[in-house]
Design a protein around this motif. Structure first.
Motif, PDB file in Angstrom:
ATOM      1  N   LEU A  89       0.806  -1.226   0.000  1.00 47.94           N
ATOM      2  CA  LEU A  89       0.000   0.000   0.000  1.00 47.94           C
ATOM      3  C   LEU A  89       0.837   1.273   0.000  1.00 47.94           C
ATOM      4  CD1 LEU A  89      -2.765  -0.989   2.570  1.00 47.94           C
ATOM      5  CD2 LEU A  89      -2.892  -1.059   0.082  1.00 47.94           C
ATOM      6  N   GLU A  90       2.114   1.145   0.206  1.00 46.44           N
ATOM      7  CA  GLU A  90       2.985   2.310   0.373  1.00 46.44           C
ATOM      8  C   GLU A  90       2.867   3.338  -0.753  1.00 46.44           C
ATOM      9  OE1 GLU A  90       7.347   2.658   2.252  1.00 46.44           O
ATOM     10  OE2 GLU A  90       7.178   1.362   0.499  1.00 46.44           O
ATOM     11  N   LYS A  91       2.903   2.894  -2.022  1.00 45.44           N
ATOM     12  CA  LYS A  91       2.853   3.817  -3.170  1.00 45.44           C
ATOM     13  C   LYS A  91       1.432   4.232  -3.537  1.00 45.44           C
ATOM     14  CE  LYS A  91       4.547   1.538  -6.512  1.00 45.44           C
ATOM     15  NZ  LYS A  91       5.131   0.993  -7.723  1.00 45.44           N
ATOM     16  N   SER A  92       0.552   3.250  -3.646  1.00 49.24           N
ATOM     17  CA  SER A  92      -0.764   3.524  -4.222  1.00 49.24           C
ATOM     18  C   SER A  92      -1.837   3.854  -3.193  1.00 49.24           C
ATOM     19  CB  SER A  92      -1.207   2.351  -5.094  1.00 49.24           C
ATOM     20  OG  SER A  92      -0.969   1.138  -4.449  1.00 49.24           O
ATOM     21  N   ALA A  93      -1.563   3.651  -1.921  1.00 47.33           N
ATOM     22  CA  ALA A  93      -2.528   4.003  -0.877  1.00 47.33           C
ATOM     23  C   ALA A  93      -1.784   4.426   0.384  1.00 47.33           C
ATOM     24  CB  ALA A  93      -3.458   2.823  -0.594  1.00 47.33           C
ATOM     25  N   PRO A  94      -1.221   5.625   0.361  1.00 45.47           N
ATOM     26  CA  PRO A  94      -0.463   6.084   1.538  1.00 45.47           C
ATOM     27  C   PRO A  94      -1.374   6.349   2.736  1.00 45.47           C
ATOM     28  CG  PRO A  94      -0.615   7.814  -0.101  1.00 45.47           C
ATOM     29  CD  PRO A  94      -1.229   6.604  -0.705  1.00 45.47           C
ATOM     30  N   LYS A  95      -0.759   6.424   3.903  1.00 46.23           N
ATOM     31  CA  LYS A  95      -1.503   6.679   5.141  1.00 46.23           C
ATOM     32  C   LYS A  95      -2.205   8.022   5.061  1.00 46.23           C
ATOM     33  CE  LYS A  95       1.545   4.140   8.193  1.00 46.23           C
ATOM     34  NZ  LYS A  95       2.450   4.236   9.337  1.00 46.23           N
ATOM     35  N   SER A  96      -3.365   8.096   5.674  1.00 43.61           N
ATOM     36  CA  SER A  96      -4.071   9.379   5.772  1.00 43.61           C
ATOM     37  C   SER A  96      -3.865   9.921   7.184  1.00 43.61           C
ATOM     38  CB  SER A  96      -5.563   9.178   5.477  1.00 43.61           C
ATOM     39  OG  SER A  96      -6.187   8.471   6.527  1.00 43.61           O
ATOM     40  N   ASN A  97      -4.546  10.987   7.500  1.00 37.97           N
ATOM     41  CA  ASN A  97      -4.431  11.578   8.834  1.00 37.97           C
ATOM     42  C   ASN A  97      -5.170  10.766   9.890  1.00 37.97           C
ATOM     43  OD1 ASN A  97      -2.954  13.667   7.764  1.00 37.97           O
ATOM     44  ND2 ASN A  97      -4.738  14.961   7.438  1.00 37.97           N
ATOM     45  N   VAL A  98      -6.072   9.881   9.460  1.00 38.45           N
ATOM     46  CA  VAL A  98      -6.866   9.072  10.382  1.00 38.45           C
ATOM     47  C   VAL A  98      -6.173   7.723  10.572  1.00 38.45           C
ATOM     48  CG1 VAL A  98      -9.123   8.024  10.771  1.00 38.45           C
ATOM     49  CG2 VAL A  98      -8.955  10.197   9.552  1.00 38.45           C
ATOM     50  N   ARG A  99      -6.011   7.328  11.815  1.00 35.92           N
ATOM     51  CA  ARG A  99      -5.334   6.060  12.111  1.00 35.92           C
ATOM     52  C   ARG A  99      -6.124   4.888  11.512  1.00 35.92           C
ATOM     53  NH1 ARG A  99      -4.115   2.119  16.512  1.00 35.92           N
ATOM     54  NH2 ARG A  99      -1.994   1.906  16.421  1.00 35.92           N
ATOM     55  N   GLY A 100      -5.408   3.968  10.871  1.00 33.25           N
ATOM     56  CA  GLY A 100      -6.035   2.783  10.297  1.00 33.25           C
ATOM     57  C   GLY A 100      -6.679   3.005   8.943  1.00 33.25           C
ATOM     58  N   LYS A 101      -6.527   4.207   8.392  1.00 29.70           N
ATOM     59  CA  LYS A 101      -7.115   4.521   7.085  1.00 29.70           C
ATOM     60  C   LYS A 101      -6.003   4.853   6.097  1.00 29.70           C
ATOM     61  CE  LYS A 101     -11.547   4.790   8.320  1.00 29.70           C
ATOM     62  NZ  LYS A 101     -12.549   3.898   7.840  1.00 29.70           N
ATOM     63  N   ARG A 102      -6.277   4.532   4.863  1.00 30.97           N
ATOM     64  CA  ARG A 102      -5.354   4.854   3.778  1.00 30.97           C
ATOM     65  C   ARG A 102      -6.128   5.587   2.709  1.00 30.97           C
ATOM     66  NH1 ARG A 102       0.081   2.870   3.515  1.00 30.97           N
ATOM     67  NH2 ARG A 102       0.415   1.831   5.466  1.00 30.97           N
ATOM     68  N   GLN A 103      -5.435   6.354   1.909  1.00 31.82           N
ATOM     69  CA  GLN A 103      -6.039   7.139   0.838  1.00 31.82           C
ATOM     70  C   GLN A 103      -5.549   6.566  -0.484  1.00 31.82           C
ATOM     71  OE1 GLN A 103      -8.075   9.709   1.694  1.00 31.82           O
ATOM     72  NE2 GLN A 103      -8.575  10.193  -0.403  1.00 31.82           N
ATOM     73  N   ILE A 104      -6.447   5.991  -1.280  1.00 32.96           N
ATOM     74  CA  ILE A 104      -6.053   5.425  -2.566  1.00 32.96           C
ATOM     75  C   ILE A 104      -5.848   6.560  -3.557  1.00 32.96           C
ATOM     76  CG2 ILE A 104      -6.716   3.931  -4.485  1.00 32.96           C
ATOM     77  CD1 ILE A 104      -8.438   2.367  -2.475  1.00 32.96           C
ATOM     78  N   ILE A 105      -4.679   6.585  -4.163  1.00 38.10           N
ATOM     79  CA  ILE A 105      -4.360   7.612  -5.151  1.00 38.10           C
ATOM     80  C   ILE A 105      -4.953   7.181  -6.494  1.00 38.10           C
ATOM     81  CG2 ILE A 105      -2.495   8.770  -6.396  1.00 38.10           C
ATOM     82  CD1 ILE A 105      -0.765   8.291  -3.867  1.00 38.10           C
ATOM     83  N   GLU A 106      -5.791   8.037  -7.050  1.00 42.30           N
ATOM     84  CA  GLU A 106      -6.465   7.713  -8.307  1.00 42.30           C
ATOM     85  C   GLU A 106      -5.465   7.617  -9.457  1.00 42.30           C
ATOM     86  OE1 GLU A 106      -9.147  10.444 -10.819  1.00 42.30           O
ATOM     87  OE2 GLU A 106     -10.455   9.466  -9.351  1.00 42.30           O
ATOM     88  N   ASN A 107      -5.629   6.579 -10.276  1.00 42.22           N
ATOM     89  CA  ASN A 107      -4.772   6.380 -11.438  1.00 42.22           C
ATOM     90  C   ASN A 107      -5.665   5.945 -12.605  1.00 42.22           C
ATOM     91  OD1 ASN A 107      -2.946   5.629 -13.395  1.00 42.22           O
ATOM     92  ND2 ASN A 107      -1.548   4.648 -11.965  1.00 42.22           N
ATOM     93  N   ARG A 108      -6.279   6.908 -13.256  1.00 39.69           N
ATOM     94  CA  ARG A 108      -7.202   6.603 -14.353  1.00 39.69           C
ATOM     95  C   ARG A 108      -6.500   5.962 -15.539  1.00 39.69           C
ATOM     96  NH1 ARG A 108     -11.913  11.142 -14.585  1.00 39.69           N
ATOM     97  NH2 ARG A 108     -12.408  11.011 -12.386  1.00 39.69           N
ATOM     98  N   ASP A 109      -5.253   6.318 -15.780  1.00 37.40           N
ATOM     99  CA  ASP A 109      -4.510   5.711 -16.886  1.00 37.40           C
ATOM    100  C   ASP A 109      -4.346   4.210 -16.678  1.00 37.40           C
ATOM    101  OD1 ASP A 109      -4.260   8.153 -18.167  1.00 37.40           O
ATOM    102  OD2 ASP A 109      -2.323   8.583 -17.223  1.00 37.40           O
ATOM    103  N   LEU A 110      -4.097   3.809 -15.454  1.00 34.85           N
ATOM    104  CA  LEU A 110      -3.969   2.394 -15.132  1.00 34.85           C
ATOM    105  C   LEU A 110      -5.276   1.661 -15.412  1.00 34.85           C
ATOM    106  CD1 LEU A 110      -2.200   0.141 -13.731  1.00 34.85           C
ATOM    107  CD2 LEU A 110      -3.380   0.797 -11.637  1.00 34.85           C
ATOM    108  N   LEU A 111      -6.398   2.239 -14.985  1.00 33.47           N
ATOM    109  CA  LEU A 111      -7.698   1.614 -15.227  1.00 33.47           C
ATOM    110  C   LEU A 111      -8.027   1.558 -16.718  1.00 33.47           C
ATOM    111  CD1 LEU A 111      -9.889   3.018 -12.331  1.00 33.47           C
ATOM    112  CD2 LEU A 111      -9.207   0.650 -12.712  1.00 33.47           C
TER     113      LEU A 111
END
Length: 120
Positions: A89-111
């Motif tokens: 998750l390190e690259k594509s879903a880094p930690k957010s400010n909330v403990r236990g939550k991650r933020q998925i970085i959108e990659n429309r080109d990949l999709l």
């Protein structure tokens, strides 16, 4: 748009538990991949990849939003080791400010690239 998708999923009573979880092989699209020796492997077609999980994360973001609970990430990716999960998750879903939550970085080109191969 994500709010519209979420409402549609709720109206159809589609939950994460009703989906086939795990990382699906992008080559044969049938087999779930398993994590071994720092790579995703497919028993069906012998496909290997280090980043096959990124498409799964993007699909999750489209269906359920870009906030990913770490507990859900274990189910979603089919990984049991927390250190492996954090590395994935390190690259594509880094930690957010909330403990236990991650933020998925959108990659429309990949999709687009992935679904361009699926729907020719």
């Amino acid at each position: 748009m994500r709010n519209t998708n979420r409402h549609w999923l709720e109206r159809q009573k589609i939950t994460l538990d009703s989906l086939r979880l795990g990382v699906t092989c992008p080559t044969c699209r049938n087999c779930p991949l398993f994590w071994q020796e720092r790579k995703w492997h497919c028993d069906g077609c012998e496909f290997t990849s280090r980043d096959a999980h990124e498409v799964t994360l993007q699909e999750y973001a489209v269906l359920f939003g870009n906030k990913l609970d770490t507990r859900v990430a274990y189910q979603l990716l089919g990984v049991k080791d927390k250190y492996v999960l954090y590395r994935l998750l390190e690259k594509s879903a880094p930690k957010s400010n909330v403990r236990g939550k991650r933020q998925i970085i959108e990659n429309r080109d990949l999709l687009r690239a992935y679904f361009g191969r699926v729907y020719k």
